[in-house]
Design a protein around this motif. Structure first.
Motif, PDB file in Angstrom:
ATOM      1  N   ARG A  29      -7.099 -12.538  31.000  1.00 42.16           N
ATOM      2  CA  ARG A  29      -7.283 -13.976  30.767  1.00 42.16           C
ATOM      3  C   ARG A  29      -6.430 -14.760  31.750  1.00 42.16           C
ATOM      4  NH1 ARG A  29     -10.557 -11.839  28.089  1.00 42.16           N
ATOM      5  NH2 ARG A  29     -11.120 -12.167  25.902  1.00 42.16           N
ATOM      6  N   GLU A  30      -6.924 -15.944  32.119  1.00 44.16           N
ATOM      7  CA  GLU A  30      -6.208 -16.778  33.083  1.00 44.16           C
ATOM      8  C   GLU A  30      -6.069 -18.200  32.554  1.00 44.16           C
ATOM      9  OE1 GLU A  30      -7.036 -16.617  37.514  1.00 44.16           O
ATOM     10  OE2 GLU A  30      -7.863 -18.587  37.030  1.00 44.16           O
ATOM     11  N   HIS A  31      -4.873 -18.774  32.684  1.00 41.62           N
ATOM     12  CA  HIS A  31      -4.615 -20.167  32.349  1.00 41.62           C
ATOM     13  C   HIS A  31      -3.903 -20.828  33.522  1.00 41.62           C
ATOM     14  CE1 HIS A  31      -4.977 -20.232  27.679  1.00 41.62           C
ATOM     15  NE2 HIS A  31      -5.842 -19.395  28.206  1.00 41.62           N
ATOM     16  N   SER A  32      -4.080 -22.122  33.646  1.00 43.51           N
ATOM     17  CA  SER A  32      -3.429 -22.867  34.725  1.00 43.51           C
ATOM     18  C   SER A  32      -2.310 -23.738  34.176  1.00 43.51           C
ATOM     19  CB  SER A  32      -4.453 -23.733  35.459  1.00 43.51           C
ATOM     20  OG  SER A  32      -5.409 -22.932  36.118  1.00 43.51           O
ATOM     21  N   PHE A  33      -1.206 -23.804  34.939  1.00 35.74           N
ATOM     22  CA  PHE A  33      -0.057 -24.629  34.587  1.00 35.74           C
ATOM     23  C   PHE A  33       0.344 -25.447  35.814  1.00 35.74           C
ATOM     24  CE2 PHE A  33      -0.029 -20.799  32.014  1.00 35.74           C
ATOM     25  CZ  PHE A  33       0.112 -21.309  30.735  1.00 35.74           C
ATOM     26  N   SER A  34       1.175 -26.463  35.605  1.00 44.44           N
ATOM     27  CA  SER A  34       1.592 -27.333  36.700  1.00 44.44           C
ATOM     28  C   SER A  34       3.088 -27.543  36.669  1.00 44.44           C
ATOM     29  CB  SER A  34       0.890 -28.700  36.600  1.00 44.44           C
ATOM     30  OG  SER A  34      -0.507 -28.551  36.642  1.00 44.44           O
ATOM     31  N   THR A  35       3.655 -27.812  37.854  1.00 44.27           N
ATOM     32  CA  THR A  35       5.071 -28.157  37.914  1.00 44.27           C
ATOM     33  C   THR A  35       5.285 -29.523  37.252  1.00 44.27           C
ATOM     34  OG1 THR A  35       4.742 -29.128  40.105  1.00 44.27           O
ATOM     35  CG2 THR A  35       5.477 -26.832  40.010  1.00 44.27           C
ATOM     36  N   LEU A  36       6.483 -29.737  36.722  1.00 43.27           N
ATOM     37  CA  LEU A  36       6.766 -30.961  35.972  1.00 43.27           C
ATOM     38  C   LEU A  36       7.626 -31.954  36.744  1.00 43.27           C
ATOM     39  CD1 LEU A  36       7.471 -29.604  32.374  1.00 43.27           C
ATOM     40  CD2 LEU A  36       5.556 -31.023  33.090  1.00 43.27           C
ATOM     41  N   GLN A  37       8.281 -31.481  37.785  1.00 42.93           N
ATOM     42  CA  GLN A  37       9.207 -32.359  38.498  1.00 42.93           C
ATOM     43  C   GLN A  37       8.898 -32.374  39.988  1.00 42.93           C
ATOM     44  OE1 GLN A  37      12.909 -30.505  37.307  1.00 42.93           O
ATOM     45  NE2 GLN A  37      13.232 -32.005  35.678  1.00 42.93           N
ATOM     46  N   ASP A  38       9.188 -33.499  40.627  1.00 46.13           N
ATOM     47  CA  ASP A  38       9.031 -33.593  42.078  1.00 46.13           C
ATOM     48  C   ASP A  38      10.025 -32.666  42.772  1.00 46.13           C
ATOM     49  OD1 ASP A  38       7.137 -35.549  41.663  1.00 46.13           O
ATOM     50  OD2 ASP A  38       8.517 -37.229  41.989  1.00 46.13           O
ATOM     51  N   ASN A  39       9.573 -32.088  43.892  1.00 41.69           N
ATOM     52  CA  ASN A  39      10.423 -31.241  44.735  1.00 41.69           C
ATOM     53  C   ASN A  39      11.012 -30.038  43.991  1.00 41.69           C
ATOM     54  OD1 ASN A  39      10.124 -32.880  47.094  1.00 41.69           O
ATOM     55  ND2 ASN A  39      11.531 -34.366  46.154  1.00 41.69           N
TER      56      ASN A  39
ATOM     57  N   ASP B 226      -1.808 -20.636  38.734  1.00 44.72           N
ATOM     58  CA  ASP B 226      -2.754 -19.915  37.881  1.00 44.72           C
ATOM     59  C   ASP B 226      -2.088 -18.628  37.397  1.00 44.72           C
ATOM     60  OD1 ASP B 226      -4.700 -21.858  38.372  1.00 44.72           O
ATOM     61  OD2 ASP B 226      -5.390 -20.820  40.181  1.00 44.72           O
ATOM     62  N   VAL B 227      -1.971 -18.484  36.084  1.00 40.06           N
ATOM     63  CA  VAL B 227      -1.300 -17.327  35.497  1.00 40.06           C
ATOM     64  C   VAL B 227      -2.340 -16.450  34.803  1.00 40.06           C
ATOM     65  CG1 VAL B 227       0.471 -16.536  33.890  1.00 40.06           C
ATOM     66  CG2 VAL B 227       0.800 -18.671  35.159  1.00 40.06           C
ATOM     67  N   ARG B 228      -2.432 -15.204  35.233  1.00 40.25           N
ATOM     68  CA  ARG B 228      -3.382 -14.259  34.630  1.00 40.25           C
ATOM     69  C   ARG B 228      -2.625 -13.131  33.947  1.00 40.25           C
ATOM     70  NH1 ARG B 228      -8.496 -12.685  34.630  1.00 40.25           N
ATOM     71  NH2 ARG B 228      -9.159 -14.288  36.110  1.00 40.25           N
ATOM     72  N   PHE B 229      -3.007 -12.852  32.693  1.00 37.88           N
ATOM     73  CA  PHE B 229      -2.494 -11.715  31.948  1.00 37.88           C
ATOM     74  C   PHE B 229      -3.605 -10.677  31.848  1.00 37.88           C
ATOM     75  CE2 PHE B 229       1.186 -13.249  28.998  1.00 37.88           C
ATOM     76  CZ  PHE B 229       1.834 -13.787  30.097  1.00 37.88           C
ATOM     77  N   SER B 230      -3.280  -9.420  32.146  1.00 36.87           N
ATOM     78  CA  SER B 230      -4.222  -8.316  31.973  1.00 36.87           C
ATOM     79  C   SER B 230      -3.521  -7.252  31.134  1.00 36.87           C
ATOM     80  CB  SER B 230      -4.623  -7.734  33.333  1.00 36.87           C
ATOM     81  OG  SER B 230      -5.158  -8.752  34.160  1.00 36.87           O
ATOM     82  N   TYR B 231      -4.170  -6.830  30.040  1.00 35.44           N
ATOM     83  CA  TYR B 231      -3.512  -5.988  29.040  1.00 35.44           C
ATOM     84  C   TYR B 231      -4.430  -4.843  28.657  1.00 35.44           C
ATOM     85  CZ  TYR B 231      -0.726  -5.070  24.789  1.00 35.44           C
ATOM     86  OH  TYR B 231       0.068  -4.498  23.817  1.00 35.44           O
ATOM     87  N   ASP B 232      -3.882  -3.615  28.558  1.00 35.13           N
ATOM     88  CA  ASP B 232      -4.723  -2.471  28.206  1.00 35.13           C
ATOM     89  C   ASP B 232      -4.311  -1.861  26.874  1.00 35.13           C
ATOM     90  OD1 ASP B 232      -2.559  -0.775  28.600  1.00 35.13           O
ATOM     91  OD2 ASP B 232      -3.424   0.317  30.279  1.00 35.13           O
ATOM     92  N   VAL B 233      -5.094  -0.862  26.435  1.00 34.99           N
ATOM     93  CA  VAL B 233      -4.903  -0.287  25.098  1.00 34.99           C
ATOM     94  C   VAL B 233      -3.590   0.459  24.957  1.00 34.99           C
ATOM     95  CG1 VAL B 233      -7.346  -0.119  24.518  1.00 34.99           C
ATOM     96  CG2 VAL B 233      -6.262   1.738  25.772  1.00 34.99           C
TER      97      VAL B 233
END
Length: 566
Positions: free
Chosen positions: A397-407, A446-453
């Motif tokens: 699964r993939e979710h997107s996040f953003s930086t919160l502060q300038d520089n 973009d943060v992707r997690f891949s998980y197996d059994v």
């Protein structure tokens, strides 16, 4: 040789898959159950199993039981001046089972499939894995206990379609799993539970009753003497078991040469147990909600775990579902037999060549995030799930996040497991710091997690502005063969495509876009709406939901423009 092991809170067992069936292994005493107990005798010799359990009341400072409840913690047990961690104690039990299996089979046992409660977290699973390695075993896989029980129950029902709930109340933990069988596939739809609810908690009710009755006679010993407490635990266990078949039972303990006895009715015991019985409901309801399955569509409710022998538990389950549960499966043996089936699958036994088993992620996996409040301040330590609990695994699964502060120079992602809104209430299993270029706030990652059994989690992070990729691998404790790890990573790599890029979904969207261009008026408006709905389902990244939605998507387009053709 590979065997299956049920490492239990109260008792453990092992089994082997051979000659096309799972077979329980007897220990050196001829029993299939080995008490999960460790003791050190007066000569310093180590005792494991029944010999150790029989010393619990007489030698409490040299004996320990129920240590499975503390797996993954820093808690230690002091036996005759020697400190043991829970995984070391578990390793001693596993080593004893390994030796019994070798004597039974007449050959060396080098590998094992070990079961764990479905609701064990990452730390508890890693501790169990370490215990297996300390015992001299290569742990091929950790299998959830209800999944193992489902294998034992379902292996003879593969020719038919069935859907059932496994209700697993053992000595120290409670698990619920919903299982579906179709076309040779045994699929776990949902797992949940309570790691601090089991037969030991019901025993404590009887211990407390005895303290209430005889506290004045015992004085301070009634509150703090460990020798008396262990005698009370043993008496409570015997009394609780007796009440499984009788309307009342004596709880009897001898202390300082005097016998103290209380006759406890089943009705009184069940009244005291009401809060514990009520705690059984929520995991059941959660599993039904997570699987989106109605109780009336279940073929069976399967009871496993020794504590399910209590009539109060069976009545509670019957009231929940409006019918009697299935009690034909031996609650003490089903998990070990299922572990042996899984061992047979790992060994690629020809008799199991057509069997496929899927499982789910019992906890949500995600990262810690922050958000800016209206007053300009930041609220930190928020949990953002990426793979949600009861997602069928393997999964990516993939979710997107953003930086919160300038520089901003970097972003530190903590990786957590749990369900709480705040990460401090979840379990941290890793962290990764990702450098980002100096730029205004809002830079996408973009943060992707891949998980197996087997518990392998890969975290892949893409910095959109630079195209730089960063990764973190969180293993399940398997130190073993690097080639095995590489095989698992390759299998996960095949999943790392967003559903929007899947060929079938792209073809469906292309058809819809063409239909939108060709249509006018209400038809164009309707096609636009179904495109939006389908895109929303794709973004949720649930393969089962996407497949069903794609069929509905094409059916809706067929109604508007006629069936598609090649």
């Amino acid at each position: 040789m590979i065997i299956g092991i049920d490492l239990g809170t109260t008792n453990s067992a092992c089994a082997v898959w051979r000659d096309g069936q799972a077979q329980l292994i007897t220990n050196r005493l001829g029993h299939v159950l080995t008490p999960s107990a460790v003791s050190i005798d007066e000569g310093g010799a180590l005792l494991v199993g029944l010999a150790a359990r029989e010393r619990q009341a007489s030698h409490p400072s040299a004996t320990v039981t129920a240590f499975k409840r503390y797996m993954g913690t820093q808690r230690t047990a002091n036996l005759s001046g020697r400190e043991f961690t829970p995984e070391e104690l578990s390793a001693l039990v596993l080593r004893s089972l390994k030796e019994d299996a070798e004597a039974f089979l007449g050959e060396a046992v080098t590998e094992a499939v070990i079961t764990v409660p479905a609701y064990f977290n990452d730390k508890q699973r890693k501790a169990t894995h370490r215990a297996g390695e300390l015992a001299g075993l290569k742990v091929e896989r950790l299998v959830n206990e209800p999944t193992a029980a489902a294998l034992a129950y379902g292996i003879h029902n593969l020719g038919s379609e069935a859907r059932f709930l496994v209700f697993d109340l053992g000595g120290g933990t409670f698990d619920v799993s919903i299982i579906e069988i179709f076309e040779g596939i045994i699929e776990v739809r949902a797992s949940t539970g309570d790691n601090h609810l089991g037969g030991e908690d019901f025993n404590e009710l009887l211990v407390q009753l005895m303290r209430e009755r005889f506290g004045d006679a015992w004085g301070t010993a009634g509150r703090g003497d460990d020798a008396l407490y262990q005698k009370l635990r043993e008496a409570a266990e015997r009394g609780r078991r007796a009440m499984s078949s009788d309307s009342s039972a004596p709880v009897r303990v001898t202390w300082l040469g005097e016998t103290y006895e209380a006759e406890v009715s089943t009705a009184d015991f069940e009244a005291r147990a009401a809060p514990l019985l009520e705690r059984l409901r929520e995991p059941v309801l959660r599993s039904l909600r997570d699987s989106d399955i109605r109780p009336d569509t279940l073929s069976d409710i399967i009871l496993i775990g020794g504590a399910t022998r209590m009539p109060a538990v069976r009545r509670t389950v019957a009231r929940m579902f409006g019918r009697f549960p299935n009690t034909t499966v031996n609650p003490d043996e089903a998990v070990a037999l299922g572990a042996a089936v899984q061992a047979g699958l790992k060994a690629r036994d020809a008799a199991l060549s057509e069997v496929v088993v899927t499982d789910v992620c019992p906890y949500s996996l995600g990262v810690d995030t922050a958000r800016q409040l209206p007053n300009g301040q930041f609220e930190t330590g928020l949990f953002s799930p990426i793979i949600e609990r009861n997602t069928v695994i393997p999964a990516s699964r993939e979710h997107s996040f953003s930086t919160l502060q300038d520089n901003q120079k970097s972003v530190l992602f903590g990786v957590y497991q749990g369900e709480s809104r705040l990460v401090r209430d979840n379990v941290e299993i890793g962290k990764i710091e990702v450098p980002v270029p100096r730029a205004p706030a809002g830079q996408r990652l973009d943060v992707r997690f891949s998980y197996d059994v087997s518990g392998l989690l890969e975290v892949d992070i893409l910095v959109a502005k630079t195209g730089a990729r960063h990764s973190l691998v969180i293993n399940d404790g398997l130190a073993g063969d690097p080639s095995t790890l590489e095989e698992r990573r390759k299998a996960l790599a095949a999943l790392k495509t967003h559903p929007r890029d899947d060929e079938a979904n792209r073809a469906a969207m292309a058809r819809a876009e063409r239909a939108y261009e060709n249509a006018l008026g209400h038809d164009r408006e309707a096609i636009g709406m179904i495109i939006t709905q389908f895109q929303g389902i794709i973004d949720a990244q649930d393969p089962r939901a996407i497949a069903a939605a794609r069929d509905q998507f094409h059916a809706a387009l067929d109604r508007i423009e006629g069936e598609s053709y090649l």
